[in-house]
Design an enzyme around this catalytic site. Structure first.
Site, PDB file in Angstrom:
ATOM      1  N   THR A  47      -1.212   7.341  -0.349  1.00 17.46           N
ATOM      2  CA  THR A  47      -2.757   7.371  -0.841  1.00 17.46           C
ATOM      3  C   THR A  47      -3.367   6.003  -0.554  1.00 17.46           C
ATOM      4  O   THR A  47      -4.492   6.070  -0.754  1.00 17.46           O
ATOM      5  CB  THR A  47      -2.416   7.104  -2.541  1.00 17.46           C
ATOM      6  OG1 THR A  47      -1.665   5.763  -2.705  1.00 17.46           O
ATOM      7  CG2 THR A  47      -1.717   8.218  -3.306  1.00 17.46           C
ATOM      8  N   ASP A  74      -0.011  -3.908  11.963  1.00 20.82           N
ATOM      9  CA  ASP A  74       0.693  -4.135  10.722  1.00 20.82           C
ATOM     10  C   ASP A  74       0.991  -5.475  10.717  1.00 20.82           C
ATOM     11  O   ASP A  74       1.906  -5.863  11.127  1.00 20.82           O
ATOM     12  CB  ASP A  74       1.877  -3.078  10.405  1.00 20.82           C
ATOM     13  CG  ASP A  74       2.313  -3.390   8.925  1.00 20.82           C
ATOM     14  OD1 ASP A  74       2.507  -4.427   8.550  1.00 20.82           O
ATOM     15  OD2 ASP A  74       2.286  -2.429   8.282  1.00 20.82           O
ATOM     16  N   ARG A  89       0.764  -1.183   0.018  1.00 12.63           N
ATOM     17  CA  ARG A  89      -0.088   0.066   0.101  1.00 12.63           C
ATOM     18  C   ARG A  89       0.959   1.397   0.045  1.00 12.63           C
ATOM     19  O   ARG A  89       1.711   1.409   0.980  1.00 12.63           O
ATOM     20  CB  ARG A  89      -0.893   0.185   1.224  1.00 12.63           C
ATOM     21  CG  ARG A  89      -1.965  -1.121   1.318  1.00 12.63           C
ATOM     22  CD  ARG A  89      -3.139  -0.760   2.206  1.00 12.63           C
ATOM     23  NE  ARG A  89      -2.618  -0.229   3.431  1.00 12.63           N
ATOM     24  CZ  ARG A  89      -3.568   0.089   4.557  1.00 12.63           C
ATOM     25  NH1 ARG A  89      -4.818   0.114   4.162  1.00 12.63           N
ATOM     26  NH2 ARG A  89      -3.261   0.485   5.701  1.00 12.63           N
ATOM     27  N   ASP A 103       4.490  -6.714   9.509  1.00 13.63           N
ATOM     28  CA  ASP A 103       5.591  -6.312  10.622  1.00 13.63           C
ATOM     29  C   ASP A 103       5.408  -7.082  11.667  1.00 13.63           C
ATOM     30  O   ASP A 103       6.489  -7.538  12.065  1.00 13.63           O
ATOM     31  CB  ASP A 103       5.295  -4.801  10.926  1.00 13.63           C
ATOM     32  CG  ASP A 103       5.750  -3.873  10.009  1.00 13.63           C
ATOM     33  OD1 ASP A 103       6.451  -4.328   8.769  1.00 13.63           O
ATOM     34  OD2 ASP A 103       5.613  -2.749  10.122  1.00 13.63           O
TER      35      ASP A 103
HETATM   36  C1  PRP Z   1      -1.230  -4.949   4.284  1.00 16.88           C
HETATM   37  C2  PRP Z   1      -2.155  -6.325   4.231  1.00 16.88           C
HETATM   38  C3  PRP Z   1      -2.713  -6.261   3.114  1.00 16.88           C
HETATM   39  C4  PRP Z   1      -3.133  -4.677   2.827  1.00 16.88           C
HETATM   40  C5  PRP Z   1      -4.722  -4.267   3.331  1.00 16.88           C
HETATM   41  O1  PRP Z   1      -0.100  -4.993   3.273  1.00 16.88           O
HETATM   42  O2  PRP Z   1      -1.253  -7.636   4.456  1.00 16.88           O
HETATM   43  O3  PRP Z   1      -2.320  -6.656   1.883  1.00 16.88           O
HETATM   44  O4  PRP Z   1      -2.159  -4.074   3.703  1.00 16.88           O
HETATM   45  O5  PRP Z   1      -4.885  -3.032   2.947  1.00 16.88           O
HETATM   46  P1  PRP Z   1      -6.036  -2.936   1.999  1.00 16.88           P
HETATM   47  O6  PRP Z   1      -7.045  -3.787   2.148  1.00 16.88           O
HETATM   48  O7  PRP Z   1      -6.260  -1.278   2.670  1.00 16.88           O
HETATM   49  O8  PRP Z   1      -5.433  -2.756   0.679  1.00 16.88           O
HETATM   50  P2  PRP Z   1       0.741  -3.967   3.444  1.00 16.88           P
HETATM   51  O9  PRP Z   1       0.553  -3.248   2.024  1.00 16.88           O
HETATM   52  O10 PRP Z   1       1.126  -3.314   4.587  1.00 16.88           O
HETATM   53  O11 PRP Z   1       2.228  -4.744   2.673  1.00 16.88           O
HETATM   54  P3  PRP Z   1       2.965  -5.770   3.545  1.00 16.88           P
HETATM   55  O12 PRP Z   1       2.386  -7.157   3.686  1.00 16.88           O
HETATM   56  O13 PRP Z   1       4.221  -6.116   2.947  1.00 16.88           O
HETATM   57  O14 PRP Z   1       3.410  -5.363   4.784  1.00 16.88           O
HETATM   58  N1  URA Z   2      -2.703  -3.559   6.518  1.00 21.56           N
HETATM   59  C1  URA Z   2      -2.315  -3.953   7.980  1.00 21.56           C
HETATM   60  O1  URA Z   2      -1.325  -4.762   7.995  1.00 21.56           O
HETATM   61  N2  URA Z   2      -3.106  -3.821   9.059  1.00 21.56           N
HETATM   62  C2  URA Z   2      -4.178  -2.968   8.976  1.00 21.56           C
HETATM   63  O2  URA Z   2      -4.991  -2.568   9.866  1.00 21.56           O
HETATM   64  C3  URA Z   2      -4.440  -2.382   7.693  1.00 21.56           C
HETATM   65  C4  URA Z   2      -3.901  -2.549   6.517  1.00 21.56           C
END
Ligand code: PRP
Ligand code: URA
Length: 209
Positions: free
Chosen positions: A108, A200, A104, A203
């Site tokens: 944005t 997160d 993400r 993380d």
């Molecule tokens: C997180 C999560 C989803 C997304 C959800 O990933 O694992 O993929 O955010 O958010 P959304 O429904 O608003 O799109 P992130 O983008 O943080 O990537 P990561 O798993 O690599 O940390």
């Molecule tokens: N991605 C995450 O990992 N946690 C949230 O709450 C939203 C997006």
């Protein structure tokens, strides 16, 4: 409209509570996510068709049941979806695994694609997309669009915690896709994180910040 299945067996609720707790570290978080995925896997596969299979028990012949039909692909959305792969493969050991990399954008909150590798015969498989967090729904919706562009027609989404905003977007964008979640949380905050959520997920799984 894609059905929303809230899979809230007491074992799942108990384990999810420990995952949400900010004191829970990556080792326990990873183990709990895998355990919950296995438990949720029962529901995600509940409608898999069976066919008859003739066998002989030590006592007599019988016509028994076996899972029939299409093969399965498990498709995690990177990174956090990786934490659900082993749980699904323990139930579906011959499933193929595709990977979709999305992050993400911090400003944005829209998903950005950086990787996609799918089984060639994805159009012939039942696809289980997995990602613990359904927040705005942007990542899951885009991943499902990518799968459909490659020919997939039988898709379901397995998550852990969903926000109402994400469920609404998924149901509008992909009314043919059922959603399975352990919890429907309250809402998103101003940074599009789920409240109360679990923070997160990537993380917490991998110990990054
Ligand atoms: C997180 C999560 C989803 C997304 C959800 O990933 O694992 O993929 O955010 O958010 P959304 O429904 O608003 O799109 P992130 O983008 O943080 O990537 P990561 O798993 O690599 O940390
Ligand atoms: N991605 C995450 O990992 N946690 C949230 O709450 C939203 C997006």
């Amino acid at each position: 409209m894609g059905e929303l299945h809230i899979v809230n067996h007491p074992l799942i609720q108990h384990k999810l509570t420990i995952m949400r707790d900010k004191r829970t570290g990556p080792k326990d978080f990873r183990e709990l996510l895998e355990e919950i995925t296995v438990l949720m896997g029962y529901e995600v596969t509940r409608d898999f068709p069976l066919d008859d299979y003739e066998i002989e028990t030590p006592m007599q012949k019988m016509v028994a049941k076996r899972i029939a039909g299409k093969k399965v692909a498990v498709v995690p959305i990177l990174r956090a979806g990786l934490g659900m792969v082993d749980g699904l493969l323990s139930l579906l050991p011959v499933a193929k695994v595709g990977h979709i990399g999305l992050y993400r954008d911090p400003v944005t909150h829209k998903p950005v694609v950086y990787y996609c590798k799918l089984p060639l015969d994805i159009d012939k498989r039942t696809v289980i997309v997995c990602d613990p967090m359904l927040a705005t729904g942007g990542s899951s919706s885009d991943a499902i669009t990518m799968l459909k562009n490659k020919g997939a027609t039988d898709i379901r989404l397995l998550c852990l915690v969903a926000a109402p905003e994400g469920v609404k977007k998924l149901q509008e964008d992909h009314p043919d896709v059922d959603i399975y979640t352990a919890s429907l949380d309250e809402r998103l905050n101003e940074n599009c994180y789920i409240l109360p959520g679990l923070g997160d997920a990537g993380d917490r799984l991998f110990g990054t910040k």
